[in-house]
Write a protein that holds these residues in place. Sequence first.
Motif, PDB file in Angstrom:
ATOM      1  N   ARG A 333       0.810  -1.215   0.000  1.00 54.39           N
ATOM      2  CA  ARG A 333       0.000   0.000   0.000  1.00 54.39           C
ATOM      3  C   ARG A 333       0.847   1.269   0.000  1.00 54.39           C
ATOM      4  NH1 ARG A 333      -4.148  -2.808   4.299  1.00 54.39           N
ATOM      5  NH2 ARG A 333      -5.299  -4.016   2.732  1.00 54.39           N
ATOM      6  N   LYS A 334       2.098   1.138   0.410  1.00 52.10           N
ATOM      7  CA  LYS A 334       3.019   2.272   0.357  1.00 52.10           C
ATOM      8  C   LYS A 334       3.739   2.350  -0.999  1.00 52.10           C
ATOM      9  CE  LYS A 334       4.005   2.259   5.325  1.00 52.10           C
ATOM     10  NZ  LYS A 334       4.998   1.888   6.365  1.00 52.10           N
ATOM     11  N   GLY A 335       3.407   1.423  -1.890  1.00 56.40           N
ATOM     12  CA  GLY A 335       4.026   1.415  -3.214  1.00 56.40           C
ATOM     13  C   GLY A 335       5.356   0.698  -3.257  1.00 56.40           C
ATOM     14  N   ASN A 336       5.691  -0.023  -2.192  1.00 58.57           N
ATOM     15  CA  ASN A 336       6.970  -0.745  -2.139  1.00 58.57           C
ATOM     16  C   ASN A 336       6.803  -2.088  -2.842  1.00 58.57           C
ATOM     17  OD1 ASN A 336       9.587  -1.295  -1.519  1.00 58.57           O
ATOM     18  ND2 ASN A 336       9.257  -1.636   0.667  1.00 58.57           N
ATOM     19  N   ILE A 337       6.753  -2.026  -4.162  1.00 61.60           N
ATOM     20  CA  ILE A 337       6.476  -3.191  -5.005  1.00 61.60           C
ATOM     21  C   ILE A 337       7.587  -3.324  -6.033  1.00 61.60           C
ATOM     22  CG2 ILE A 337       4.813  -4.229  -6.608  1.00 61.60           C
ATOM     23  CD1 ILE A 337       2.677  -2.428  -5.300  1.00 61.60           C
ATOM     24  N   GLY A 338       7.991  -4.539  -6.317  1.00 65.11           N
ATOM     25  CA  GLY A 338       9.038  -4.751  -7.319  1.00 65.11           C
ATOM     26  C   GLY A 338       8.609  -5.749  -8.375  1.00 65.11           C
ATOM     27  N   ASP A 339       9.444  -5.913  -9.387  1.00 70.28           N
ATOM     28  CA  ASP A 339       9.147  -6.872 -10.457  1.00 70.28           C
ATOM     29  C   ASP A 339       9.352  -8.299  -9.971  1.00 70.28           C
ATOM     30  OD1 ASP A 339       8.579  -4.863 -12.255  1.00 70.28           O
ATOM     31  OD2 ASP A 339      10.658  -4.709 -12.941  1.00 70.28           O
ATOM     32  N   ILE A 340       8.490  -9.180 -10.426  1.00 62.66           N
ATOM     33  CA  ILE A 340       8.654 -10.607 -10.125  1.00 62.66           C
ATOM     34  C   ILE A 340       9.943 -11.085 -10.782  1.00 62.66           C
ATOM     35  CG2 ILE A 340       7.675 -12.906 -10.480  1.00 62.66           C
ATOM     36  CD1 ILE A 340       4.914 -11.548 -10.527  1.00 62.66           C
ATOM     37  N   VAL A 343      13.168 -15.705 -13.019  1.00 60.21           N
ATOM     38  CA  VAL A 343      13.299 -17.152 -12.859  1.00 60.21           C
ATOM     39  C   VAL A 343      12.005 -17.823 -12.394  1.00 60.21           C
ATOM     40  CG1 VAL A 343      14.066 -17.131 -10.445  1.00 60.21           C
ATOM     41  CG2 VAL A 343      14.869 -18.936 -11.991  1.00 60.21           C
ATOM     42  N   ILE A 344      11.084 -17.071 -11.791  1.00 63.83           N
ATOM     43  CA  ILE A 344       9.827 -17.701 -11.342  1.00 63.83           C
ATOM     44  C   ILE A 344       8.616 -17.234 -12.144  1.00 63.83           C
ATOM     45  CG2 ILE A 344      10.616 -18.243  -9.008  1.00 63.83           C
ATOM     46  CD1 ILE A 344       9.048 -15.772  -8.023  1.00 63.83           C
ATOM     47  N   LYS A 345       8.867 -16.534 -13.243  1.00 64.64           N
ATOM     48  CA  LYS A 345       7.749 -16.206 -14.132  1.00 64.64           C
ATOM     49  C   LYS A 345       7.315 -17.449 -14.897  1.00 64.64           C
ATOM     50  CE  LYS A 345       8.573 -11.252 -14.683  1.00 64.64           C
ATOM     51  NZ  LYS A 345       8.901 -10.150 -15.617  1.00 64.64           N
ATOM     52  N   PRO A 369      11.028  -9.812  -5.166  1.00 62.41           N
ATOM     53  CA  PRO A 369      11.634  -8.822  -6.075  1.00 62.41           C
ATOM     54  C   PRO A 369      12.976  -8.325  -5.522  1.00 62.41           C
ATOM     55  CG  PRO A 369       9.309  -8.344  -5.741  1.00 62.41           C
ATOM     56  CD  PRO A 369       9.659  -9.427  -4.771  1.00 62.41           C
ATOM     57  N   ASP A 370      13.858  -7.875  -6.411  1.00 64.79           N
ATOM     58  CA  ASP A 370      15.205  -7.453  -6.012  1.00 64.79           C
ATOM     59  C   ASP A 370      15.185  -6.418  -4.893  1.00 64.79           C
ATOM     60  OD1 ASP A 370      16.565  -9.154  -7.618  1.00 64.79           O
ATOM     61  OD2 ASP A 370      16.939  -7.703  -9.227  1.00 64.79           O
ATOM     62  N   ASN A 371      14.274  -5.447  -4.991  1.00 67.35           N
ATOM     63  CA  ASN A 371      14.262  -4.390  -3.986  1.00 67.35           C
ATOM     64  C   ASN A 371      13.702  -4.836  -2.643  1.00 67.35           C
ATOM     65  OD1 ASN A 371      11.743  -4.549  -5.378  1.00 67.35           O
ATOM     66  ND2 ASN A 371      11.111  -2.648  -4.391  1.00 67.35           N
ATOM     67  N   LEU A 372      13.190  -6.071  -2.590  1.00 71.33           N
ATOM     68  CA  LEU A 372      12.639  -6.596  -1.336  1.00 71.33           C
ATOM     69  C   LEU A 372      13.308  -7.903  -0.913  1.00 71.33           C
ATOM     70  CD1 LEU A 372       8.829  -6.040  -2.087  1.00 71.33           C
ATOM     71  CD2 LEU A 372      10.178  -4.781  -0.405  1.00 71.33           C
ATOM     72  N   LYS A 373      14.386  -8.272  -1.578  1.00 74.82           N
ATOM     73  CA  LYS A 373      14.929  -9.619  -1.388  1.00 74.82           C
ATOM     74  C   LYS A 373      15.416  -9.906   0.034  1.00 74.82           C
ATOM     75  CE  LYS A 373      19.524  -8.493  -3.261  1.00 74.82           C
ATOM     76  NZ  LYS A 373      20.463  -8.809  -4.380  1.00 74.82           N
ATOM     77  N   ASN A 374      15.720  -8.883   0.792  1.00 77.07           N
ATOM     78  CA  ASN A 374      16.150  -9.091   2.176  1.00 77.07           C
ATOM     79  C   ASN A 374      15.047  -8.768   3.191  1.00 77.07           C
ATOM     80  OD1 ASN A 374      18.823  -9.866   1.486  1.00 77.07           O
ATOM     81  ND2 ASN A 374      19.316  -7.710   1.112  1.00 77.07           N
TER      82      ASN A 374
END
Length: 400
Positions: A333-340, A343-345, A369-374
Motif C-alpha cells: 500500500r506504500k508502493g513498495n512493489i518490485g518486479d517478479i 526465474v519464477i515467471k 523482487p530485487d528491492n525486497l529480497k532481504n
Amino acid sequence: MELLANTSRPKKLKDIIGQESLTGKDGILTNLIKNKRLFSMILWGKPGTGKTSIALALVEELGLSYRMLNATINNKSDFDIVIEEAKMNGEMILIMDEIHRLNKDKQDLLLPYVESGLITLIGLTTSNPYYSINPAIRSRVQIFELKDLSTEDIMKGLKRSSKSLEGISINNDSLKYIASISNGDFRSAMNTLEMAYYISKDKKITLDLLKKIDDKPVLYTDKNGNGHYELLSAFQKSIRGSDVDAAIYYLALLLEIGDLDSLFRRMTVIAYEDIGLANPGIGPKVHAAVEAVKMLGIDEGRIPLSVVVSEMALSPKSNSAYMAIDLALSDIRKGNIGDIPEVIKGHSLKYRYPHDYPPNYWVDETYLPDNLKNRKYYTPKNNSYEKNLYKIDRERRNKR
C-alpha cells in the motif's frame, strides 16, 4: 393488515437509521440522490439493517420506475416481464432480494441488460457477496456493506415509529429492552413493539408485558448502545488471554442472546488471528463445531462449542502469520512493489522445481523482487509448532 415495519418504512434516505456513511448528510448514496444518478449495486448486511428501506428510498426519491423480485421465489417468466417493461420504458430499476441465490439461468438472462444499462440492479443479501455472488454479477455492481445497528439506533427508530400507534404509552426502559433483545434487527424490534401494542390492555407497554413476549436476558446495557460489540470483544480477549473460565462465561452469554452468526464469525477470526500457527489445527476444529451446531441445534450444539472454545483458550497463542500479512500489505500500500524475478515467471526455462531436488526438496533461489529480497515479513513465535517449522527451515537452508 400491513405490519408496522412496512407502513412506517422511511421514504427518504435521511430517515434511515444508522448507516451514516451511506445515507447521512455527506453519505455515498445521499450524493447519488443529489446528482440524480443511480448505478447497479449490492446492499449487503444482516437482517433488519435497512437494505430494503434504502433501496426503496433511492428509487422513490429519484422518481424511478422499479420492480421488486426475489431470486428464490420469482421464476424466469417474471424476469422476462421485467426485461420487456425495461425495453418499453427505456430503463428499469430491478430490486432483487436474496440475490445470492440467483441461479445461472436468471443470471444469463439479466447480465447483458445490466451491462448495457437497460436494467439497473439493486441486489439485497445477508450473505457476503465476495463469496456468495457470481463474479460476473459482482464485476457489474458496486458493493456496499451495511453496518450493524446499535441499541441507540434502534431506540431512535422505535420512538419514531411508535408515533403511528394511536394512544401508545411506552417509556425509555421498555424501548431499550426491545432494542436490546433484537440482536441489531430493526424489523424484529418493530414486530415486537407492534405485538406488545396489540396485546396490551390499555395500549401501555411495560417491561413485564415485554418479558412475557420475549424473556431473553438484557445484556446490552452500556450507555452507548454498543454492548453487543463489547461482549464479542470480551469473548475474544478472554480467549487471547488464555482465561478459559471467562471464555466459557462469555460464550454462554452469546448463546443466550442467540446471535450465532456473530459468534461463529468471531470464533473463526480468533482461530487464525490469535492462535494461528501455535495450533494450526484449531481452524478446522472451529469449522467442525460450527457445522455440528447447524446439525444439532443450539441446545446440544452448546457442547461442541464449549469443547472448541475451551481448547482455544487453553491453546498456545501466535499472531506471527497475521503480523506477516499485515506487514506485506503495508509495503504494497506504500508502493513498495518490485518486479517478479524472471526465474519464477511462467515462461521461465531456468526455474528449478524443488521436488526434483532431494533429500531436502529445496533450491537456493530468490523469490522476492530485487528491492525486497532481504525483507522479512514472518517472525516465528516461541511455541513448539513454529519452533519446529523454523528449525526445519533453517536446517534446509544450511545444507544448500
